[in-house]
Design a protein around this motif. Sequence first.
Motif, mmCIF file in Angstrom:
data_model
loop_
_atom_site.group_PDB
_atom_site.id
_atom_site.type_symbol
_atom_site.label_atom_id
_atom_site.label_comp_id
_atom_site.label_asym_id
_atom_site.label_seq_id
_atom_site.Cartn_x
_atom_site.Cartn_y
_atom_site.Cartn_z
ATOM 1 N N GLY A 294 0.803 -1.222 0.000
ATOM 2 C CA GLY A 294 0.000 0.000 0.000
ATOM 3 C C GLY A 294 0.834 1.270 0.000
ATOM 4 O O GLY A 294 0.278 2.366 -0.037
ATOM 5 N N GLN A 295 2.162 1.116 0.039
ATOM 6 C CA GLN A 295 3.083 2.248 0.043
ATOM 7 C C GLN A 295 2.754 3.249 1.151
ATOM 8 O O GLN A 295 2.828 4.470 0.973
ATOM 9 C CB GLN A 295 3.114 2.939 -1.325
ATOM 10 C CG GLN A 295 3.588 2.029 -2.442
ATOM 11 C CD GLN A 295 3.795 2.724 -3.769
ATOM 12 O OE1 GLN A 295 3.718 3.958 -3.868
ATOM 13 N NE2 GLN A 295 4.067 1.960 -4.802
ATOM 14 N N TYR A 296 2.406 2.725 2.325
ATOM 15 C CA TYR A 296 2.005 3.578 3.440
ATOM 16 C C TYR A 296 3.148 4.435 3.971
ATOM 17 O O TYR A 296 2.912 5.489 4.560
ATOM 18 C CB TYR A 296 1.420 2.731 4.574
ATOM 19 C CG TYR A 296 -0.003 2.290 4.301
ATOM 20 C CD1 TYR A 296 -1.066 3.166 4.515
ATOM 21 C CD2 TYR A 296 -0.288 1.020 3.820
ATOM 22 C CE1 TYR A 296 -2.375 2.783 4.267
ATOM 23 C CE2 TYR A 296 -1.593 0.626 3.569
ATOM 24 C CZ TYR A 296 -2.637 1.507 3.797
ATOM 25 O OH TYR A 296 -3.930 1.128 3.542
ATOM 26 N N TRP A 297 4.387 3.991 3.790
ATOM 27 C CA TRP A 297 5.528 4.764 4.288
ATOM 28 C C TRP A 297 6.189 5.569 3.175
ATOM 29 O O TRP A 297 7.252 6.144 3.385
ATOM 30 C CB TRP A 297 6.551 3.832 4.940
ATOM 31 C CG TRP A 297 6.042 3.116 6.158
ATOM 32 C CD1 TRP A 297 4.851 3.306 6.796
ATOM 33 C CD2 TRP A 297 6.735 2.108 6.886
ATOM 34 N NE1 TRP A 297 4.747 2.455 7.866
ATOM 35 C CE2 TRP A 297 5.890 1.703 7.958
ATOM 36 C CE3 TRP A 297 7.969 1.471 6.754
ATOM 37 C CZ2 TRP A 297 6.251 0.722 8.873
ATOM 38 C CZ3 TRP A 297 8.329 0.496 7.663
ATOM 39 C CH2 TRP A 297 7.478 0.129 8.725
ATOM 40 N N GLY A 298 5.563 5.614 2.014
ATOM 41 C CA GLY A 298 6.104 6.337 0.879
ATOM 42 C C GLY A 298 6.340 5.418 -0.301
ATOM 43 O O GLY A 298 6.318 4.195 -0.169
ATOM 44 N N ASP A 299 6.545 5.998 -1.464
ATOM 45 C CA ASP A 299 6.790 5.243 -2.691
ATOM 46 C C ASP A 299 8.207 4.662 -2.656
ATOM 47 O O ASP A 299 9.188 5.420 -2.661
ATOM 48 C CB ASP A 299 6.634 6.175 -3.896
ATOM 49 C CG ASP A 299 6.770 5.454 -5.223
ATOM 50 O OD1 ASP A 299 7.349 4.351 -5.257
ATOM 51 O OD2 ASP A 299 6.302 6.005 -6.239
ATOM 52 N N PRO A 300 8.353 3.333 -2.605
ATOM 53 C CA PRO A 300 9.693 2.732 -2.531
ATOM 54 C C PRO A 300 10.613 3.161 -3.666
ATOM 55 O O PRO A 300 11.822 3.307 -3.465
ATOM 56 C CB PRO A 300 9.413 1.223 -2.581
ATOM 57 C CG PRO A 300 8.022 1.082 -2.038
ATOM 58 C CD PRO A 300 7.297 2.301 -2.529
ATOM 59 N N ALA A 301 10.053 3.369 -4.855
ATOM 60 C CA ALA A 301 10.870 3.782 -5.996
ATOM 61 C C ALA A 301 11.456 5.170 -5.758
ATOM 62 O O ALA A 301 12.623 5.437 -6.075
ATOM 63 C CB ALA A 301 10.036 3.762 -7.276
ATOM 64 N N LYS A 302 10.654 6.060 -5.191
ATOM 65 C CA LYS A 302 11.129 7.419 -4.908
ATOM 66 C C LYS A 302 12.134 7.426 -3.764
ATOM 67 O O LYS A 302 13.064 8.234 -3.753
ATOM 68 C CB LYS A 302 9.943 8.330 -4.588
ATOM 69 C CG LYS A 302 9.042 8.598 -5.787
ATOM 70 C CD LYS A 302 7.921 9.568 -5.437
ATOM 71 C CE LYS A 302 7.078 9.887 -6.660
ATOM 72 N NZ LYS A 302 5.981 10.825 -6.347
ATOM 73 N N ILE A 303 11.927 6.522 -2.803
ATOM 74 C CA ILE A 303 12.905 6.406 -1.713
ATOM 75 C C ILE A 303 14.237 5.919 -2.272
ATOM 76 O O ILE A 303 15.305 6.425 -1.914
ATOM 77 C CB ILE A 303 12.388 5.444 -0.629
ATOM 78 C CG1 ILE A 303 11.156 6.040 0.060
ATOM 79 C CG2 ILE A 303 13.478 5.137 0.398
ATOM 80 C CD1 ILE A 303 10.452 5.090 1.003
ATOM 81 N N LYS A 304 14.165 4.959 -3.191
ATOM 82 C CA LYS A 304 15.380 4.392 -3.779
ATOM 83 C C LYS A 304 16.141 5.411 -4.613
ATOM 84 O O LYS A 304 17.386 5.473 -4.559
ATOM 85 C CB LYS A 304 15.028 3.177 -4.636
ATOM 86 C CG LYS A 304 16.231 2.401 -5.139
ATOM 87 C CD LYS A 304 15.807 1.139 -5.870
ATOM 88 C CE LYS A 304 17.022 0.340 -6.340
ATOM 89 N NZ LYS A 304 16.616 -0.922 -7.028
ATOM 90 N N ASP A 305 15.410 6.241 -5.390
ATOM 91 C CA ASP A 305 16.110 7.209 -6.247
ATOM 92 C C ASP A 305 16.397 8.530 -5.529
ATOM 93 O O ASP A 305 16.984 9.451 -6.105
ATOM 94 C CB ASP A 305 15.352 7.460 -7.552
ATOM 95 C CG ASP A 305 14.028 8.202 -7.382
ATOM 96 O OD1 ASP A 305 13.835 8.872 -6.353
ATOM 97 O OD2 ASP A 305 13.176 8.114 -8.291
ATOM 98 N N GLY A 306 15.979 8.622 -4.262
ATOM 99 C CA GLY A 306 16.318 9.792 -3.471
ATOM 100 C C GLY A 306 15.363 10.965 -3.592
ATOM 101 O O GLY A 306 15.575 12.008 -2.970
ATOM 102 N N SER A 307 14.289 10.819 -4.373
ATOM 103 C CA SER A 307 13.361 11.934 -4.534
ATOM 104 C C SER A 307 12.386 12.055 -3.361
ATOM 105 O O SER A 307 11.688 13.058 -3.232
ATOM 106 C CB SER A 307 12.577 11.795 -5.849
ATOM 107 O OG SER A 307 11.856 10.567 -5.897
#
Length: 356
Positions: A294-307
């Motif tokens: 559910g991406q409750y803690w944020g979008d994993p892809a955006k966390i990975k790319d630093g955005s």
Amino acid sequence: MKKSLVSKAAALVGALAMTFGFAACGQTNTADSSNSNTSDLKKVTFMLSWAPDTNHIGVYVAKNKGYFKDAGLDVDIVAVAQAGAEQAVNNGVADFALSNLTNVGVYTLKGAHIKQVLQVQQKPSAIWCALASNTAVKSPKDLDGKTFATFGSNESDAVVRRMVQTDGGKGEFDKVTVGTSTFQTMESGKADFGGFYATWEGVQADMYGPKLNCFTEPDYGVPGNADTIGIITNDKTIKNNPDLVKKFTQATQKGYEYAYANPDDAAQILVDEAPDANLKPEFVKKSMQVIVDGQYWGDPAKIKDGSFVLGTNDFKGAQEYFDFLAEEDAYTDSHDKIIHEAPQAKDLATDEFIGK
């Protein structure tokens, strides 16, 4: 339970106890606590907000993985005080605790001096449910005239009223105070609906019953993010010991980052580190799966790319929710007098201590 406005995080604690017999105990089996060479570490107390669950998991991971120890901290995880985690932090009984921006706002209006330094949850997870067997309830408007299993929160009343009215109902309902379990209150026929978390009680209902028919706040007119769950400390600690706040915040942030990237391993850590809670591994793993999916803690892809940085406070979402509560006259001061002006999220949280 507090008579004043409380977050669903605190208000729904009774529902947690049904199946698992949780004991909000701070006893843990960790690399930190078992290491005898802790005399040179700074003693820090972290207080649970209710029973151990996946909202707290990053703290348990940080302790287990040695992130706190690496930061020079010896962290003791303790059970929630009777007066609440927010009051304990305000009074200096605990250095840090799990709470949310909604509670920080409420306590600040009553004179507390606390601040959120890391926000884990980035979108609402609250669900408002009737038993699936109650075929008379098909959408929120059908809650009109029904009985709400409540802990007495003005906040919850405002949310349910808005959802029912958005769906075309009047927003009028009866209430019964929950004793221990919302599930039990509903199954006994004393109430028709109650509030839960999709990431915890929703998982419990899916896996073990009772089956529920649920509605979410954003779908029915409740603005912003009601569930801005995160880590709080008091203003005095921030002023007098910012290095401690930074160390604890960043080690905790690392714990949540690990849990988000390694949900099954983190789930097992929680089970092992909170043995008195009697958590079932398959249940905790499913809860983490729901959080990740559910991406409750944020979008994993955006966390990975630093955005996006996990732990960032959602000031905009929090403020939208605060303004809604003020419109609904849900805020009161220390004398229970209604306050019409909403607290300001920008004054209640800071991102200065999280790692970028």
